[in-house]
Design a protein around this motif. Structure first.
Motif, PDB file in Angstrom:
ATOM      1  N   SER A   1       0.636  -0.835  -0.322  1.00 26.42           N
ATOM      2  CA  SER A   1      -0.376  -0.373   0.173  1.00 26.42           C
ATOM      3  C   SER A   1       1.048   1.609  -0.163  1.00 26.42           C
ATOM      4  O   SER A   1       1.708   1.098   0.787  1.00 26.42           O
ATOM      5  CB  SER A   1      -1.395  -0.147   1.232  1.00 26.42           C
ATOM      6  N   ILE A   2       0.760   2.483  -0.902  1.00 27.08           N
ATOM      7  CA  ILE A   2       1.083   3.602  -0.487  1.00 27.08           C
ATOM      8  C   ILE A   2       0.585   4.603  -1.176  1.00 27.08           C
ATOM      9  O   ILE A   2      -0.604   4.491  -1.668  1.00 27.08           O
ATOM     10  CB  ILE A   2       1.811   3.493  -2.706  1.00 27.08           C
ATOM     11  N   ILE A   3       0.849   5.688   0.546  1.00 26.22           N
ATOM     12  CA  ILE A   3      -0.319   7.115   0.257  1.00 26.22           C
ATOM     13  C   ILE A   3       0.683   7.760   0.257  1.00 26.22           C
ATOM     14  O   ILE A   3       2.148   8.128  -0.045  1.00 26.22           O
ATOM     15  CB  ILE A   3      -0.251   6.716   2.094  1.00 26.22           C
ATOM     16  N   ILE A   4      -0.543   9.258  -0.128  1.00 26.18           N
ATOM     17  CA  ILE A   4       0.415  10.397  -0.367  1.00 26.18           C
ATOM     18  C   ILE A   4       0.716  11.600   0.308  1.00 26.18           C
ATOM     19  O   ILE A   4      -0.813  11.869   0.512  1.00 26.18           O
ATOM     20  CB  ILE A   4       0.639  10.411  -1.948  1.00 26.18           C
ATOM     21  N   ASP A   5       0.955  12.503   0.107  1.00 27.00           N
ATOM     22  CA  ASP A   5       0.394  13.683   0.556  1.00 27.00           C
ATOM     23  C   ASP A   5       1.149  14.759   0.514  1.00 27.00           C
ATOM     24  O   ASP A   5       2.975  14.900  -0.495  1.00 27.00           O
ATOM     25  CB  ASP A   5       0.779  14.057   2.594  1.00 27.00           C
ATOM     26  N   SER A   6       1.463  16.176   0.234  1.00 27.90           N
ATOM     27  CA  SER A   6       1.750  17.369  -0.031  1.00 27.90           C
ATOM     28  C   SER A   6       2.128  18.143   0.740  1.00 27.90           C
ATOM     29  O   SER A   6       1.626  19.346   1.711  1.00 27.90           O
ATOM     30  CB  SER A   6       1.992  17.508  -1.735  1.00 27.90           C
ATOM     31  N   THR A   7       3.073  19.055   0.762  1.00 33.06           N
ATOM     32  CA  THR A   7       3.673  20.530   1.496  1.00 33.06           C
ATOM     33  C   THR A   7       4.275  21.217   0.049  1.00 33.06           C
ATOM     34  O   THR A   7       5.068  20.973  -0.189  1.00 33.06           O
ATOM     35  CB  THR A   7       4.426  20.883   2.578  1.00 33.06           C
ATOM     36  N   PRO A   8       3.223  22.093  -0.063  1.00 33.67           N
ATOM     37  CA  PRO A   8       1.976  23.073  -0.361  1.00 33.67           C
ATOM     38  C   PRO A   8       0.638  21.616  -0.265  1.00 33.67           C
ATOM     39  O   PRO A   8       0.803  20.922  -1.741  1.00 33.67           O
ATOM     40  CB  PRO A   8       1.307  23.988  -0.193  1.00 33.67           C
ATOM     41  N   ARG A   9      -0.706  21.765   0.254  1.00 34.66           N
ATOM     42  CA  ARG A   9      -1.510  20.928   0.041  1.00 34.66           C
ATOM     43  C   ARG A   9      -2.174  21.535  -0.281  1.00 34.66           C
ATOM     44  O   ARG A   9      -2.760  22.353  -0.209  1.00 34.66           O
ATOM     45  CB  ARG A   9      -1.887  19.691   0.360  1.00 34.66           C
ATOM     46  N   ALA A  10      -3.396  21.402  -1.422  1.00 33.09           N
ATOM     47  CA  ALA A  10      -5.116  21.934  -1.570  1.00 33.09           C
ATOM     48  C   ALA A  10      -5.776  22.105  -0.053  1.00 33.09           C
ATOM     49  O   ALA A  10      -5.286  21.129   0.532  1.00 33.09           O
ATOM     50  CB  ALA A  10      -6.182  21.431  -2.528  1.00 33.09           C
ATOM     51  N   PRO A  11      -6.133  23.177   0.493  1.00 33.28           N
ATOM     52  CA  PRO A  11      -6.407  23.797  -0.273  1.00 33.28           C
ATOM     53  C   PRO A  11      -5.716  24.927  -1.164  1.00 33.28           C
ATOM     54  O   PRO A  11      -6.275  26.275  -1.473  1.00 33.28           O
ATOM     55  CB  PRO A  11      -7.988  24.867   0.168  1.00 33.28           C
ATOM     56  N   ASP A  12      -4.555  24.872  -0.757  1.00 31.46           N
ATOM     57  CA  ASP A  12      -3.211  25.986  -0.625  1.00 31.46           C
ATOM     58  C   ASP A  12      -3.030  25.048  -2.437  1.00 31.46           C
ATOM     59  O   ASP A  12      -3.588  24.994  -2.798  1.00 31.46           O
ATOM     60  CB  ASP A  12      -2.532  25.946   0.036  1.00 31.46           C
ATOM     61  N   VAL A  13      -2.691  26.719  -3.265  1.00 29.87           N
ATOM     62  CA  VAL A  13      -1.726  27.192  -4.362  1.00 29.87           C
ATOM     63  C   VAL A  13      -0.248  26.392  -4.973  1.00 29.87           C
ATOM     64  O   VAL A  13       0.394  26.777  -3.134  1.00 29.87           O
ATOM     65  CB  VAL A  13      -2.658  28.354  -4.950  1.00 29.87           C
ATOM     66  N   VAL A  14      -0.348  26.364  -5.551  1.00 28.01           N
ATOM     67  CA  VAL A  14       1.236  26.379  -6.098  1.00 28.01           C
ATOM     68  C   VAL A  14       1.753  27.381  -7.198  1.00 28.01           C
ATOM     69  O   VAL A  14       0.414  27.795  -8.210  1.00 28.01           O
ATOM     70  CB  VAL A  14       2.772  25.275  -5.729  1.00 28.01           C
ATOM     71  N   HIS A  15       2.575  27.980  -7.116  1.00 22.76           N
ATOM     72  CA  HIS A  15       3.548  28.536  -8.532  1.00 22.76           C
ATOM     73  C   HIS A  15       4.217  28.318  -8.964  1.00 22.76           C
ATOM     74  O   HIS A  15       5.239  27.707  -8.566  1.00 22.76           O
ATOM     75  CB  HIS A  15       3.394  29.877  -7.108  1.00 22.76           C
ATOM     76  N   PRO A  16       4.485  28.363 -10.356  1.00 26.32           N
ATOM     77  CA  PRO A  16       5.747  28.825 -11.051  1.00 26.32           C
ATOM     78  C   PRO A  16       6.745  29.272 -10.450  1.00 26.32           C
ATOM     79  O   PRO A  16       7.129  30.288  -9.741  1.00 26.32           O
ATOM     80  CB  PRO A  16       5.544  29.494 -11.723  1.00 26.32           C
ATOM     81  N   TYR A  17       7.670  27.934 -10.088  1.00 20.87           N
ATOM     82  CA  TYR A  17       8.943  28.421  -9.571  1.00 20.87           C
ATOM     83  C   TYR A  17       8.474  27.599  -7.995  1.00 20.87           C
ATOM     84  O   TYR A  17      10.501  27.933  -7.406  1.00 20.87           O
ATOM     85  CB  TYR A  17       9.907  29.908  -9.564  1.00 20.87           C
ATOM     86  N   GLN A  18       8.156  27.510  -7.534  1.00 20.81           N
ATOM     87  CA  GLN A  18       7.318  27.039  -5.929  1.00 20.81           C
ATOM     88  C   GLN A  18       7.652  26.044  -6.321  1.00 20.81           C
ATOM     89  O   GLN A  18       7.624  24.783  -7.318  1.00 20.81           O
ATOM     90  CB  GLN A  18       6.142  27.125  -5.685  1.00 20.81           C
TER      91      GLN A  18
END
Length: 279
Positions: free
Chosen positions: A80-97
């Motif tokens: 089983s594989i789980i995933i997460d991220s920083t940032p994550r929705a509802p935050d957004v990301v920007h080019p070059y970030q």
């Protein structure tokens, strides 16, 4: 192990077979009990196999016998594989970030982490899924990938991780999907003047900067348009660049001799026309 009348077979050798092959043996105890173990080889094919025990008699006048057959299913172990991220929705990301994508790869049966396995991470903006990196799992099956958001696309992006198993003991696995929005960096334009009352042929100095609030800094090399608004309409005075060192812009404007005696407005506009910074 016991005789048909229930008498235990004590100190007798019991042979144990898996798929017709002798894999272990044991001496019976005072109750006729015995035990054995067998570790399946790495290359063992999946399928259903027979396990059986045998007693070859050493007692005169008594026949040996085979146990009942126990069928054992050999299957590939599930992962089983789980995933997460920083940032994550509802935050957004920007080019070059930079976005950090992380998670865990584990054994479904016991929850233990799978260490030293490769995990692929994918990024999909709706065209072709892009493999953005392959990382190895560490302690507890943890994996982590740092990815710089590319320029050229604005909108929702889906990303996920996959374990393509090369270990014959484990099935591969795919995580759930995550989605995040790619947006331009927000900008703010500041403006100031050194006078509020001026006369024809006098100079007025216009200064300011362009800030990126989310970065907490000033934007150097940014084109800023200076506008002048009076009774004859808005006038584009000039385009100046913010200083690469200080982040400031400055423009000195001489009031025309023919300018009317009236109240006028001055404002600054940052309109880069790029996929990185907002107007």
């Amino acid at each position: 192990a016991q005789m048909l009348n229930g008498t235990p077979l004590v100190s007798e050798t019991i042979s144990m077979f898996f798929d017709g092959v002798l894999v272990d043996s044991d001496q019976t105890n005072v109750t006729g009990g015995f035990s054995g173990s067998y570790t399946l080889p790495t290359g063992q094919a999946t399928g259903t196999y027979d396990a059986v025990a045998n007693w070859t008699t050493t007692l005169p006048g008594i026949l040996g016998n085979w146990s009942n057959v126990v069928q054992i299913d050999v299957t590939i172990r599930a992962s089983s594989i789980i995933i997460d991220s920083t940032p994550r929705a509802p935050d957004v990301v920007h080019p070059y970030q930079e976005i950090t994508i992380f998670g865990y790869l584990t054994d479904v049966a016991n929850g233990s982490g799978l260490i030293g396995q490769e995990v692929d991470v994918y990024w999909d903006n709706g065209t072709i899924p892009l493999l953005i990196g392959t990382v190895s799992t560490t302690a507890d099956g943890y994996y982590e990938l740092n990815y710089t958001v590319p320029v050229g696309y604005l909108g929702p992006v889906t990303y996920w991780s996959e374990f393509v198993s090369v270990d014959p003991e484990y099935e591969g696995a795919r995580s759930s999907n995550m989605t995040i929005l790619v947006e331009k960096w927000l900008t703010e334009v500041q403006i100031a003047v050194d006078a509020t009352i001026v006369h024809p042929l006098e100079n007025i100095t216009i200064t300011g900067n362009v800030t990126v609030p989310e970065l907490g800094g000033l934007l150097g090399g940014a084109p800023v348009t200076i506008w002048w608004g009076n009774s004859t309409g808005p006038h584009n005075l000039t385009v100046v660049l913010t200083d690469g060192g200080t982040g400031q812009y400055q423009f000195i404007h001489e009031i025309p001799f023919s300018h009317g005696y009236e109240t006028f407005n001055i404002w600054a506009e940052f309109a880069p026309g790029s996929d990185v910074f907002s107007d």
